[in-house]
Design a protein around this motif. Structure first.
Motif, short mmCIF file in Angstrom:
data_model
loop_
_atom_site.label_atom_id
_atom_site.label_comp_id
_atom_site.label_asym_id
_atom_site.label_seq_id
_atom_site.Cartn_x
_atom_site.Cartn_y
_atom_site.Cartn_z
N PHE A 118 123.29 62.39 116.30
CA PHE A 118 123.17 63.17 115.79
C PHE A 118 121.54 62.97 115.70
O PHE A 118 120.51 61.63 116.14
N GLN A 119 120.42 64.12 115.94
CA GLN A 119 118.64 63.55 115.61
C GLN A 119 118.00 63.88 114.96
O GLN A 119 117.68 62.56 114.64
N LEU A 120 118.83 63.48 113.52
CA LEU A 120 118.56 62.64 112.57
C LEU A 120 119.47 61.52 112.30
O LEU A 120 120.70 62.30 111.99
N THR A 121 119.31 60.77 112.61
CA THR A 121 120.73 59.26 111.99
C THR A 121 120.91 59.23 111.26
O THR A 121 120.71 59.50 109.90
N ARG A 122 122.60 58.70 111.34
CA ARG A 122 123.70 59.08 110.48
C ARG A 122 123.99 57.16 110.06
O ARG A 122 124.77 56.94 110.87
N VAL A 123 123.71 56.79 109.74
CA VAL A 123 124.12 55.75 109.69
C VAL A 123 124.13 55.15 108.35
O VAL A 123 123.30 56.00 107.18
N PHE A 124 124.54 53.87 107.76
CA PHE A 124 124.91 53.42 106.48
C PHE A 124 124.03 52.46 106.03
O PHE A 124 124.04 51.38 106.02
N ASP A 125 123.08 52.77 105.49
CA ASP A 125 121.82 52.03 104.83
C ASP A 125 121.91 51.33 104.15
O ASP A 125 121.33 49.85 103.91
N ARG A 126 123.00 51.13 103.18
CA ARG A 126 123.52 50.23 102.31
C ARG A 126 124.45 48.82 102.63
O ARG A 126 124.82 48.12 102.66
N MET A 127 124.43 49.74 104.04
CA MET A 127 125.80 48.38 105.04
C MET A 127 125.08 47.27 105.90
O MET A 127 123.35 48.26 106.83
N THR A 128 125.56 46.44 106.01
CA THR A 128 124.98 45.33 107.12
C THR A 128 124.91 45.79 108.72
O THR A 128 125.61 46.94 108.46
N VAL A 129 124.02 45.82 109.61
CA VAL A 129 124.17 46.35 111.17
C VAL A 129 125.79 45.85 111.08
O VAL A 129 126.56 46.82 112.02
N LEU A 168 127.54 62.38 123.87
CA LEU A 168 127.06 63.60 123.68
C LEU A 168 125.58 63.29 123.13
O LEU A 168 125.78 62.41 121.83
N LEU A 169 124.77 62.75 123.42
CA LEU A 169 123.21 62.58 122.72
C LEU A 169 122.28 63.33 122.42
O LEU A 169 122.23 63.89 123.30
N ASP A 170 122.08 63.36 121.20
CA ASP A 170 121.24 64.30 120.21
C ASP A 170 119.95 64.03 120.47
O ASP A 170 119.13 63.62 119.83
N GLU A 171 118.52 64.18 121.11
CA GLU A 171 117.26 63.33 120.63
C GLU A 171 117.16 61.79 120.95
O GLU A 171 117.25 61.25 119.62
N PRO A 172 117.65 61.51 121.87
CA PRO A 172 117.91 60.11 121.83
C PRO A 172 116.44 59.15 121.95
O PRO A 172 116.58 57.63 121.30
N LEU A 173 115.89 59.62 121.89
CA LEU A 173 114.35 59.03 121.91
C LEU A 173 113.28 59.61 120.44
O LEU A 173 112.14 59.24 121.05
N ALA A 174 113.55 60.90 119.84
CA ALA A 174 113.34 61.09 118.88
C ALA A 174 112.44 59.97 117.89
O ALA A 174 113.06 59.54 117.16
N GLY A 175 111.59 60.37 117.88
CA GLY A 175 110.25 59.27 117.03
C GLY A 175 110.31 57.73 116.98
O GLY A 175 110.23 57.25 116.37
N VAL A 176 110.48 57.57 118.42
CA VAL A 176 110.42 55.91 119.31
C VAL A 176 109.75 55.72 119.85
O VAL A 176 109.04 56.83 120.60
N ASN A 177 108.94 54.93 119.89
CA ASN A 177 107.87 54.51 120.59
C ASN A 177 108.12 53.73 121.88
O ASN A 177 109.85 54.14 121.94
#
Length: 256
Positions: free
Chosen positions: A86-97, A176-185
């Motif tokens: 997704f364009q806005l990443t959907r990860v579980f912030d309170r879980m470890t990598v 399917l990658l939705d803007e994988p480079l958005a906000g990335v250096n």
């Protein structure tokens, strides 16, 4: 039987009186990196949502591996091998990598108290394979040293990598990658592009929405351009770059 892994026919979606998507024909060929570009509001993300069944189309059909999936739930599509980010990443912030990866790689096989007792050997083997797969994927993404960090501690670019890693745990046939480079250096963007290219070389088909035109032209086998919900150009990067319709869609016609 078609050799296309993904095929879309007469797909439409409107919101009120606004026609967001009207795509007559669209196919993804095997072993390609296909990029979907277009100005803001062109309908790219809505088209992604329709293909992956996160939205219902008003009309049209979607075929994945020659199977009509027009009414298939999105989670079933993922199990069949069509996975998206997704364009806005959907990860579980309170879980470890590591826990994020483990959750994405879990399955219903051998779950339940009785099955765990009966199939101890099989369960241990599955757990060992999962650990190995997580470690290998995190190393490929350069996230292995961060495996015990909470996801909320990652940078925006690292979260993009983690979401990509989670999607790979499903063994996708098409990603399917939705803007994988958005906000990335820029340095990390080059790393992500290299990873995408390597994934495609391993047999994963790629469909990517991206606003970074230089990146798109650098790695894509094929570029598809949308404007006002329709596909206006489709071909090799050099062809699309010089297509008058594409130039006008981005810059406006000469009389404007």
């Amino acid at each position: 039987m078609s050799n296309n892994i993904l095929s879309v026919n007469s797909l439409t979606k409107s919101f009120g009186g606004l026609e967001a998507v009207n795509v007559e024909n669209f196919q993804i060929n095997s072993n390609e990196i296909t990029s979907l570009i277009g100005p803001n509001g062109a309908g790219k993300t809505t088209f992604f949502d329709l293909i992956t069944r996160f939205q219902d189309a008003d009309s049209g059909s979607i075929f994945f591996k020659n199977k009509n999936v027009s009414k298939t739930n999105s989670y079933m599509l993922a199990r069949l091998g069509m996975v998206r980010t997704f364009q806005l990443t959907r990860v579980f912030d309170r879980m470890t990598v590591y826990e994020n990866m483990q959750f994405a790689g879990s399955s219903i096989k051998n779950e339940g108290f009785l099955n765990s007792l009966v199939n101890k050997t099989s369960l241990r083997k599955d757990e060992g394979n999962l650990i190995e797969k997580i470690d290998d994927t995190l190393k490929m993404l350069n996230l292995y040293e961060m495996r015990n960090a909470y996801a909320r501690e990652l940078s925006g670019g690292q979260k993009k990598l983690l979401e990509l890693g989670r999607s790979l745990m499903k063994d996708p046939e098409i990603l399917l990658l939705d803007e994988p480079l958005a906000g990335v250096n820029p340095k990390l963007a080059d790393n992500i592009l290299e990873i995408i290219t390597n994934l495609n070389a391993k047999g994963i088909n790629i469909l990517m929405v991206e606003h970074n035109i230089n990146a798109v032209m650098k790695i894509s086998d094929r570029v598809v351009v949308m404007a006002e919900g329709k596909i206006i150009s489709d071909g090799k990067p050099d062809f699309v770059r010089s297509d008058k319709k594409v130039i006008e869609a981005y810059l406006g016609s000469s009389d404007e």
